[in-house]
Design an enzyme around this catalytic site. Sequence first.
Site, PDB file in Angstrom:
ATOM      1  N   GLU A   1       9.380  10.893  -6.772  1.00 29.57           N
ATOM      2  CA  GLU A   1       9.095  12.328  -6.906  1.00 29.57           C
ATOM      3  C   GLU A   1      10.383  13.156  -6.777  1.00 29.57           C
ATOM      4  O   GLU A   1      10.576  14.128  -7.500  1.00 29.57           O
ATOM      5  CB  GLU A   1       8.071  12.782  -5.862  1.00 29.57           C
ATOM      6  CG  GLU A   1       6.686  12.146  -6.016  1.00 29.57           C
ATOM      7  CD  GLU A   1       6.045  12.474  -7.364  1.00 29.57           C
ATOM      8  OE1 GLU A   1       6.296  13.569  -7.896  1.00 29.57           O
ATOM      9  OE2 GLU A   1       5.305  11.624  -7.882  1.00 29.57           O
TER      10      GLU A   1
ATOM     11  N   ASP B   1      11.873   6.809 -12.022  1.00 33.33           N
ATOM     12  CA  ASP B   1      11.855   5.442 -11.499  1.00 33.33           C
ATOM     13  C   ASP B   1      13.280   4.942 -11.255  1.00 33.33           C
ATOM     14  O   ASP B   1      13.569   4.306 -10.242  1.00 33.33           O
ATOM     15  CB  ASP B   1      11.145   4.494 -12.479  1.00 33.33           C
ATOM     16  CG  ASP B   1       9.629   4.568 -12.361  1.00 33.33           C
ATOM     17  OD1 ASP B   1       9.125   5.184 -11.400  1.00 33.33           O
ATOM     18  OD2 ASP B   1       8.943   3.991 -13.239  1.00 33.33           O
TER      19      ASP B   1
HETATM   20 ZN   LIG Z   1       6.489  10.680 -11.882  1.00 37.22          ZN
END
Ligand SMILES: [Zn+2]
Length: 415
Positions: free
Chosen positions: A276, A361
């Site tokens: 996030e 990611d």
């Molecule tokens: Zn995401």
Amino acid sequence: MLTYLFVIALLAMVATKLWLASRQVRFVSAHRGAVPGRFTQTISLESHQRAADYTVARTRLTMVEIVVGAVLLIVLTLLGLLQWLNTAITGWLGHGLVAQLVLIAAVGIITSLVDLPFEYYRQFVVEAHFGFNRMTRKLFVIDLLKTVALGVALGLPLVAAVLWLMGRAGALWWLWAWALWVGFNSLVLVLYPTVIAPLFNKFEPLDDASLRQRIESLMARCGFAAKGLFVMDGSRRSAHGNAYFTGFGAAKRIVFFDTLLSRLSGDEIEAVLAHELGHFKRKHVLKRLVVTFLISLALLALLGWLVQHVWFYTQLGVEPSLAGGNDALALVLFFLVLPVFVFFVSPLGSLTSRKHEFEADAFAAGHTRAEDLVSALVKLYQDNASTLTPDPIYTAFYYSHPPASQRIDRLLSHA
Ligand SMILES: [Zn+2]
């Protein structure tokens, strides 16, 4: 011309949506028999099949919704329901601001009433069948009433102000309306964490001291400032888990669903949070906001041009009044018909979103262990009964997140 264009685009949209949905149903069903190779150690055949059945049930429901939505749109426009409503309302209230607001409210009520049975069925039949529903019928009704009240409190003044601008601000009214829209959106973003979200959920400060410390050190490592860490009682409504950021600048908050905290280990929570944070650090949130504002500017300019032409109304099944006061009619028509045309460019949005997910990611893999995010993802896919074998074309069209196997492949290549 516009009539033909609209009908052709609508038919093409419905056909494409149904084709995509049936592809998804067939693809998921065809892969129901076996857990994909890389997940055989972590996901049981039973939960793989539950995910397949859940995906198919949800997709079938959306197929019915697609058809009903298209029928409603035709009934409202070309078959004359909007025209009938407008005649009835102007006959009763004249052509002033009040009549225009009543027209917009009436259309809002009709579309919501058609939508409501689907919401109910989704929650109390589909979600309940798969064990996700935690909501009582009472809470469903309370949520509905709160949403309506919020819509009236926030939406009504906004719509009234836009109508006023359309009538009084001259040829460039759409530019003023855009400025108002940007201001309104910014206000909602500021109010959301402290005023709006608490109407629906309880937020409590995260009291797990060791978890707090880990998260604070992660944020310090990433150079990120937030005002608070909160736990939200997502379990009141659903067993689905999530985590998100909300708010602006230094007033940002991090919110964890209680359902997420109860399932993931400390390492995994840290990895999810790092993902996030990656969205913030790569400026995805800001980019999305800027793009949204630019698109709304272009659309309002388009509307500013359309409202001046009689064919815009007549070709979509309504007669504008010569006495004026057609602004609400124009707004309603525009926002009813727009999604039909936007649909064909929506895969671009999905593509950008999936690219952002890969970037987030990669950021997480750089600041925590990639393996922790992988195991968190596997747990989340399993808990949310998300299919591991979606149809590739359906994915390309709709998925905001890349399929699990692609994300995991990339993450492990970072490890
Ligand atoms: Zn995401």
